[in-house]
Write a protein that holds these residues in place. Structure first.
Motif, PDB file in Angstrom:
ATOM      1  N   SER A  91       5.495 132.567   8.136  1.00 48.94           N
ATOM      2  CA  SER A  91       6.328 133.474   7.351  1.00 48.94           C
ATOM      3  C   SER A  91       7.763 133.513   7.840  1.00 48.94           C
ATOM      4  CB  SER A  91       5.737 134.885   7.365  1.00 48.94           C
ATOM      5  OG  SER A  91       4.476 134.911   6.743  1.00 48.94           O
ATOM      6  N   SER A  92       7.966 133.769   9.132  1.00 53.29           N
ATOM      7  CA  SER A  92       9.326 133.897   9.644  1.00 53.29           C
ATOM      8  C   SER A  92      10.091 132.585   9.524  1.00 53.29           C
ATOM      9  CB  SER A  92       9.311 134.385  11.097  1.00 53.29           C
ATOM     10  OG  SER A  92       8.519 133.537  11.910  1.00 53.29           O
ATOM     11  N   VAL A  93       9.432 131.476   9.804  1.00 54.64           N
ATOM     12  CA  VAL A  93      10.090 130.175   9.705  1.00 54.64           C
ATOM     13  C   VAL A  93      10.389 129.830   8.250  1.00 54.64           C
ATOM     14  CG1 VAL A  93       9.788 127.690  10.051  1.00 54.64           C
ATOM     15  CG2 VAL A  93       9.163 129.298  11.871  1.00 54.64           C
ATOM     16  N   LEU A 105       7.966 125.356  21.155  1.00 58.40           N
ATOM     17  CA  LEU A 105       9.278 125.483  20.523  1.00 58.40           C
ATOM     18  C   LEU A 105       9.646 126.947  20.363  1.00 58.40           C
ATOM     19  CD1 LEU A 105       8.933 122.863  17.618  1.00 58.40           C
ATOM     20  CD2 LEU A 105       9.785 122.482  19.940  1.00 58.40           C
ATOM     21  N   ASP A 106      10.943 127.265  20.475  1.00 57.43           N
ATOM     22  CA  ASP A 106      11.374 128.617  20.153  1.00 57.43           C
ATOM     23  C   ASP A 106      11.638 128.690  18.647  1.00 57.43           C
ATOM     24  OD1 ASP A 106      13.911 127.531  19.636  1.00 57.43           O
ATOM     25  OD2 ASP A 106      14.737 128.168  21.568  1.00 57.43           O
ATOM     26  N   PHE A 107      12.068 129.848  18.185  1.00 59.22           N
ATOM     27  CA  PHE A 107      12.229 130.061  16.746  1.00 59.22           C
ATOM     28  C   PHE A 107      13.210 129.065  16.122  1.00 59.22           C
ATOM     29  CE2 PHE A 107      14.186 132.608  13.193  1.00 59.22           C
ATOM     30  CZ  PHE A 107      13.092 132.535  12.350  1.00 59.22           C
ATOM     31  N   GLU A 108      14.402 128.940  16.703  1.00 56.96           N
ATOM     32  CA  GLU A 108      15.409 128.044  16.136  1.00 56.96           C
ATOM     33  C   GLU A 108      14.946 126.595  16.172  1.00 56.96           C
ATOM     34  OE1 GLU A 108      18.543 126.498  14.224  1.00 56.96           O
ATOM     35  OE2 GLU A 108      18.007 128.624  14.385  1.00 56.96           O
ATOM     36  N   GLN A 109      14.282 126.203  17.225  1.00 57.29           N
ATOM     37  CA  GLN A 109      13.782 124.829  17.325  1.00 57.29           C
ATOM     38  C   GLN A 109      12.719 124.546  16.256  1.00 57.29           C
ATOM     39  OE1 GLN A 109      12.523 125.028  21.410  1.00 57.29           O
ATOM     40  NE2 GLN A 109      14.297 123.879  22.166  1.00 57.29           N
ATOM     41  N   THR A 110      11.897 125.561  15.970  1.00 56.07           N
ATOM     42  CA  THR A 110      10.866 125.386  14.946  1.00 56.07           C
ATOM     43  C   THR A 110      11.488 125.273  13.560  1.00 56.07           C
ATOM     44  OG1 THR A 110       9.338 126.695  16.304  1.00 56.07           O
ATOM     45  CG2 THR A 110       8.717 126.316  14.011  1.00 56.07           C
ATOM     46  N   ILE A 111      12.471 126.129  13.292  1.00 59.31           N
ATOM     47  CA  ILE A 111      13.195 126.027  12.011  1.00 59.31           C
ATOM     48  C   ILE A 111      13.783 124.626  11.871  1.00 59.31           C
ATOM     49  CG2 ILE A 111      15.172 126.831  10.666  1.00 59.31           C
ATOM     50  CD1 ILE A 111      14.854 129.538  12.080  1.00 59.31           C
ATOM     51  N   GLN A 112      14.429 124.157  12.919  1.00 61.81           N
ATOM     52  CA  GLN A 112      15.082 122.853  12.857  1.00 61.81           C
ATOM     53  C   GLN A 112      14.069 121.740  12.645  1.00 61.81           C
ATOM     54  OE1 GLN A 112      18.537 122.490  12.792  1.00 61.81           O
ATOM     55  NE2 GLN A 112      17.784 120.534  11.963  1.00 61.81           N
ATOM     56  N   ALA A 113      12.904 121.870  13.278  1.00 61.73           N
ATOM     57  CA  ALA A 113      11.872 120.847  13.107  1.00 61.73           C
ATOM     58  C   ALA A 113      11.419 120.763  11.654  1.00 61.73           C
ATOM     59  CB  ALA A 113      10.681 121.156  14.014  1.00 61.73           C
ATOM     60  N   VAL A 114      11.271 121.936  11.005  1.00 61.35           N
ATOM     61  CA  VAL A 114      10.874 121.941   9.597  1.00 61.35           C
ATOM     62  C   VAL A 114      12.009 121.420   8.723  1.00 61.35           C
ATOM     63  CG1 VAL A 114      10.178 123.397   7.652  1.00 61.35           C
ATOM     64  CG2 VAL A 114       9.215 123.808   9.929  1.00 61.35           C
ATOM     65  N   LEU A 115      13.245 121.842   9.025  1.00 62.15           N
ATOM     66  CA  LEU A 115      14.397 121.347   8.260  1.00 62.15           C
ATOM     67  C   LEU A 115      14.516 119.823   8.375  1.00 62.15           C
ATOM     68  CD1 LEU A 115      17.100 124.041   9.114  1.00 62.15           C
ATOM     69  CD2 LEU A 115      16.090 123.614   6.861  1.00 62.15           C
ATOM     70  N   ASP A 116      14.216 119.297   9.542  1.00 61.95           N
ATOM     71  CA  ASP A 116      14.276 117.836   9.727  1.00 61.95           C
ATOM     72  C   ASP A 116      13.247 117.128   8.844  1.00 61.95           C
ATOM     73  OD1 ASP A 116      16.288 118.146  11.582  1.00 61.95           O
ATOM     74  OD2 ASP A 116      14.990 117.900  13.338  1.00 61.95           O
ATOM     75  N   VAL A 117      12.057 117.717   8.748  1.00 56.84           N
ATOM     76  CA  VAL A 117      11.024 117.136   7.887  1.00 56.84           C
ATOM     77  C   VAL A 117      11.483 117.163   6.430  1.00 56.84           C
ATOM     78  CG1 VAL A 117       8.690 117.423   6.971  1.00 56.84           C
ATOM     79  CG2 VAL A 117       9.112 117.715   9.419  1.00 56.84           C
ATOM     80  N   VAL A 118      12.014 118.307   6.011  1.00 61.73           N
ATOM     81  CA  VAL A 118      12.462 118.452   4.629  1.00 61.73           C
ATOM     82  C   VAL A 118      13.591 117.466   4.321  1.00 61.73           C
ATOM     83  CG1 VAL A 118      13.552 120.016   2.975  1.00 61.73           C
ATOM     84  CG2 VAL A 118      11.751 120.864   4.497  1.00 61.73           C
ATOM     85  N   ALA A 119      14.518 117.308   5.256  1.00 57.93           N
ATOM     86  CA  ALA A 119      15.629 116.375   5.042  1.00 57.93           C
ATOM     87  C   ALA A 119      15.124 114.941   4.928  1.00 57.93           C
ATOM     88  CB  ALA A 119      16.633 116.493   6.188  1.00 57.93           C
ATOM     89  N   GLN A 120      14.160 114.606   5.776  1.00 59.16           N
ATOM     90  CA  GLN A 120      13.650 113.237   5.783  1.00 59.16           C
ATOM     91  C   GLN A 120      12.782 112.937   4.574  1.00 59.16           C
ATOM     92  OE1 GLN A 120      11.420 112.256   9.287  1.00 59.16           O
ATOM     93  NE2 GLN A 120      11.050 110.133   8.659  1.00 59.16           N
ATOM     94  N   VAL A 121      11.925 113.899   4.218  1.00 60.44           N
ATOM     95  CA  VAL A 121      10.957 113.655   3.145  1.00 60.44           C
ATOM     96  C   VAL A 121      11.541 113.922   1.759  1.00 60.44           C
ATOM     97  CG1 VAL A 121       8.739 114.402   2.199  1.00 60.44           C
ATOM     98  CG2 VAL A 121       9.009 114.151   4.660  1.00 60.44           C
TER      99      VAL A 121
END
Length: 250
Positions: free
Chosen positions: A22-24, A219-235
Motif C-alpha cells: 500500500s505505502s509503496v 530495502l528502506d522505503f525510498e529504495q523500495t519505491i525506486q526498485a518498483v519505479l525501475d521495473v516500471v521504467a524498464q517494462v
C-alpha cells in the motif's frame, strides 16, 4: 523528467501482508502522476457492510448478495484515501482489528471475489479515460490477485515481497507503533493467518510468468519505491514526473 505521451498505463502490485504494497504503491502513483486503487480496501469495506447489516459471514450466499448491492464509492487519489458506503465515511472503520480479524471470511468467498473483481476492473478501466482523476494517464492497483486475476494484462506487474521477519516488524510498527517482541507476537496471528486463509483461493506469494519480484527485506522505503519505479521504467517505459516523497516508512 517529463512523461512521454503514451497510452494509459496500468501497474499491478501484488504481495503478502506487510510487504509494503500500500505505502509503496501510493508513492509510486504520486511519483508517476497516476491514480491509486487499494483493492484490499474493497474487501474490508465489504466486511464492514456485511457486519453492519448483521449478516453471518459464514452464510456465503447472503454475503455475496449483500456485496452485489453494496453502495460503495472508492476514491483513487493516492494522497487522500476515500472509502464511502451509502455516503458514510468508513476509512477508519475498515482498518480496525475487528475488521482485520474477519475479512478473510469475506475474501475467501469466491462469489464475493468475482463481484469485487468486476468492480476493481471497472475502476481500473475508468482511469484510462480522459476526464478521470488521472486524466486518462492510468492507475497503480495493488492487492492480493491483481497481477494474476484482476489485471493480468497490466503494463507492469510486480510481486512485492519481504521476509516474514521484516513483514511482521513492519505491521507491528504500523499497528502498535513498536516492533518489539511483544508487538510482533501480537501481530503475528493477524498477518500470518490472513495470508494462510487467502492463499487457499489466490496465489500471491510466488510470481506468475511475466511478474517481476521485488524483495524489500533489506530495502528502506525510498529504495523500495525506486526498485518498483525501475521495473516500471524498464517494462512499461514510464518514468516519474513528481519529486521524491520520503515522508513515509514501510
Amino acid at each position: 523528467m517529463q512523461h512521454e505521451e503514451r497510452h494509459p498505463v496500468v501497474i499491478a502490485v501484488d504481495g503478502p501482508s506487510g510487504s509494503g504494497k500500500s505505502s509503496v504503491s501510493k508513492a509510486v502513483a504520486r511519483r508517476l502522476g497516476l491514480a491509486y486503487l487499494d483493492t484490499g480496501a474493497t474487501y474490508r469495506a465489504a466486511t464492514w457492510w456485511c457486519l453492519h447489516l448483521g449478516l453471518d459471514l459464514a452464510d456465503r450466499d447472503a454475503v455475496a448478495e449483500a456485496v452485489r448491492t453494496m453502495p460503495l464509492e472508492m476514491g483513487v487519489d493516492p494522497s487522500v484515501e476515500s472509502v464511502l458506503i451509502d455516503g458514510h465515511d468508513v476509512r477508519e472503520d475498515i482498518r480496525t482489528t475487528r475488521i482485520s480479524e474477519k475479512v478473510s471470511a469475506v475474501a475467501t468467498n469466491l462469489e464475493v471475489r468475482a463481484e469485487l473483481g468486476r468492480l476493481q476492473r471497472a475502476l481500473i478501466d475508468a482511469q484510462k479515460a480522459v476526464g478521470s482523476f488521472s486524466g486518462g494517464r492510468g492507475v497503480v492497483a495493488e492487492g492480493r490477485d491483481i497481477t494474476t486475476v484482476v489485471a493480468p494484462d497490466a503494463d507492469a506487474r510486480v510481486l512485492l515481497t519481504a521476509s516474514e521477519e521484516a513483514r511482521l516488524a513492519r505491521r507491528a510498527l504500523e499497528l502498535h507503533g513498536d516492533a518489539g517482541t511483544e508487538a510482533v507476537e501480537a501481530t503475528k496471528d493477524q498477518v500470518l493467518r490472513r495470508d494462510r486463509d487467502d492463499s487457499t483461493v489466490v496465489e500471491f506469494q510466488v510470481a506468475a510468468d511475466g511478474v517481476v519480484t521485488v524483495d524489500s527485506s533489506d530495502l528502506d522505503f525510498e529504495q523500495t519505491i525506486q526498485a518498483v519505479l525501475d521495473v516500471v521504467a524498464q517494462v512499461a517505459g514510464v518514468r516519474e514526473v513528481a519529486p521524491a516523497d520520503t515522508s513515509t516508512v514501510l
